[in-house]
Design a protein around this motif. Structure first.
Motif, PDB file in Angstrom:
ATOM      1  N   VAL A   2      58.661 -22.926 -12.690  1.00 22.98           N
ATOM      2  CA  VAL A   2      58.606 -21.520 -13.314  1.00 22.98           C
ATOM      3  C   VAL A   2      56.761 -21.126 -13.051  1.00 22.98           C
ATOM      4  O   VAL A   2      55.892 -22.512 -12.787  1.00 22.98           O
ATOM      5  CB  VAL A   2      58.269 -21.944 -14.981  1.00 22.98           C
ATOM      6  N   ALA A  24      55.442 -14.407 -16.419  1.00 23.47           N
ATOM      7  CA  ALA A  24      56.314 -15.465 -15.553  1.00 23.47           C
ATOM      8  C   ALA A  24      57.726 -15.567 -15.000  1.00 23.47           C
ATOM      9  O   ALA A  24      58.181 -13.916 -14.935  1.00 23.47           O
ATOM     10  CB  ALA A  24      57.047 -16.394 -17.158  1.00 23.47           C
ATOM     11  N   SER A  25      57.791 -16.540 -13.457  1.00 24.29           N
ATOM     12  CA  SER A  25      58.638 -16.138 -12.634  1.00 24.29           C
ATOM     13  C   SER A  25      59.650 -17.080 -12.260  1.00 24.29           C
ATOM     14  O   SER A  25      58.544 -18.437 -12.826  1.00 24.29           O
ATOM     15  CB  SER A  25      57.680 -15.481 -11.291  1.00 24.29           C
ATOM     16  N   THR A  28      64.635 -19.184 -16.243  1.00 28.09           N
ATOM     17  CA  THR A  28      65.175 -18.217 -16.959  1.00 28.09           C
ATOM     18  C   THR A  28      64.040 -18.122 -17.949  1.00 28.09           C
ATOM     19  O   THR A  28      64.159 -19.566 -18.647  1.00 28.09           O
ATOM     20  CB  THR A  28      66.466 -18.378 -17.196  1.00 28.09           C
ATOM     21  N   PHE A  29      63.236 -17.433 -18.170  1.00 31.08           N
ATOM     22  CA  PHE A  29      61.833 -17.395 -18.622  1.00 31.08           C
ATOM     23  C   PHE A  29      62.025 -17.496 -20.518  1.00 31.08           C
ATOM     24  O   PHE A  29      62.057 -18.049 -21.480  1.00 31.08           O
ATOM     25  CB  PHE A  29      61.346 -15.727 -19.105  1.00 31.08           C
ATOM     26  N   ARG A  30      63.500 -16.567 -20.674  1.00 33.35           N
ATOM     27  CA  ARG A  30      63.942 -17.340 -22.414  1.00 33.35           C
ATOM     28  C   ARG A  30      64.514 -18.923 -22.832  1.00 33.35           C
ATOM     29  O   ARG A  30      64.983 -19.024 -23.366  1.00 33.35           O
ATOM     30  CB  ARG A  30      65.212 -15.981 -22.885  1.00 33.35           C
ATOM     31  N   TRP A  53      61.605 -20.009 -28.274  1.00 29.49           N
ATOM     32  CA  TRP A  53      62.276 -18.926 -27.197  1.00 29.49           C
ATOM     33  C   TRP A  53      62.345 -17.819 -27.131  1.00 29.49           C
ATOM     34  O   TRP A  53      62.535 -16.770 -26.143  1.00 29.49           O
ATOM     35  CB  TRP A  53      63.493 -19.703 -26.321  1.00 29.49           C
ATOM     36  N   ARG A  72      55.830 -12.207 -27.476  1.00 27.12           N
ATOM     37  CA  ARG A  72      56.691 -12.113 -26.074  1.00 27.12           C
ATOM     38  C   ARG A  72      57.736 -11.157 -26.425  1.00 27.12           C
ATOM     39  O   ARG A  72      58.573 -10.738 -26.869  1.00 27.12           O
ATOM     40  CB  ARG A  72      57.947 -13.748 -26.089  1.00 27.12           C
ATOM     41  N   ASN A  74      61.108 -10.909 -24.099  1.00 26.95           N
ATOM     42  CA  ASN A  74      61.719 -12.324 -23.065  1.00 26.95           C
ATOM     43  C   ASN A  74      62.422 -10.900 -22.168  1.00 26.95           C
ATOM     44  O   ASN A  74      62.624 -11.225 -20.076  1.00 26.95           O
ATOM     45  CB  ASN A  74      63.091 -12.779 -23.331  1.00 26.95           C
ATOM     46  N   ASN A  77      59.656 -10.450 -18.866  1.00 24.22           N
ATOM     47  CA  ASN A  77      59.440 -12.312 -18.976  1.00 24.22           C
ATOM     48  C   ASN A  77      57.818 -12.248 -18.754  1.00 24.22           C
ATOM     49  O   ASN A  77      56.746 -12.922 -18.319  1.00 24.22           O
ATOM     50  CB  ASN A  77      59.144 -12.867 -17.562  1.00 24.22           C
ATOM     51  N   THR A  78      57.493 -12.495 -20.507  1.00 26.72           N
ATOM     52  CA  THR A  78      56.038 -12.186 -20.477  1.00 26.72           C
ATOM     53  C   THR A  78      55.943 -12.738 -22.050  1.00 26.72           C
ATOM     54  O   THR A  78      56.312 -12.299 -22.770  1.00 26.72           O
ATOM     55  CB  THR A  78      54.974 -10.279 -20.078  1.00 26.72           C
TER      56      THR A  78
END
Length: 124
Positions: A2, A24-25, A28-30, A53, A72, A74, A77-78
């Protein structure tokens, strides 16, 4: 892996506000709880806030409770850190971090991934 990239830091007067972002990249962010930490010159890195999450649970350090708000998105992704009523003692490099857990960790060792940090300076 990540990858985390913080932005939004800067110089602000006491009593002012700033909003930090952490993009984020990668994986899976979540699936990840997210946290913010900070480190002032000559001091150890300290926990600021964490969020689960789903965003359903947040946990704040006493020093920022009532002044800072984590959130956040999701789909983007931030994760964000809205900081208000800033004090000179909030001056530090702020880091976001990711932990693959259902909980909301408050110790740095529980986080697997870290951003490079963004400087926040609060003048008196």
């Amino acid at each position: 892996q990540v990858q985390l990239v913080e932005s939004g830091g800067g110089l602000v007067q006491a009593g002012g506000s700033l909003r930090l972002s952490c993009a984020a990249s990668g994986r899976t962010f979540r699936n990840y709880a997210m946290g913010w930490f900070r480190q002032a010159p000559g001091k150890e890195r300290e926990f600021v806030v964490a969020i689960t999450w789903s965003g359903g649970i947040t946990y704040y350090a006493d020093s920022v409770k009532g002044r800072f708000t984590i959130s956040r998105v999701n789909a983007k992704n931030t994760v964000y850190l809205q900081m208000s009523s800033l004090k000179p003692e909030d001056t530090a490099v702020y880091y976001c971090a990711a932990a693959r857990t259902l909980l909301y960790p408050s110790t740095s060792s529980e986080y697997e991934y870290w951003g490079q940090g963004t400087q926040v300076t609060v003048s008196s």
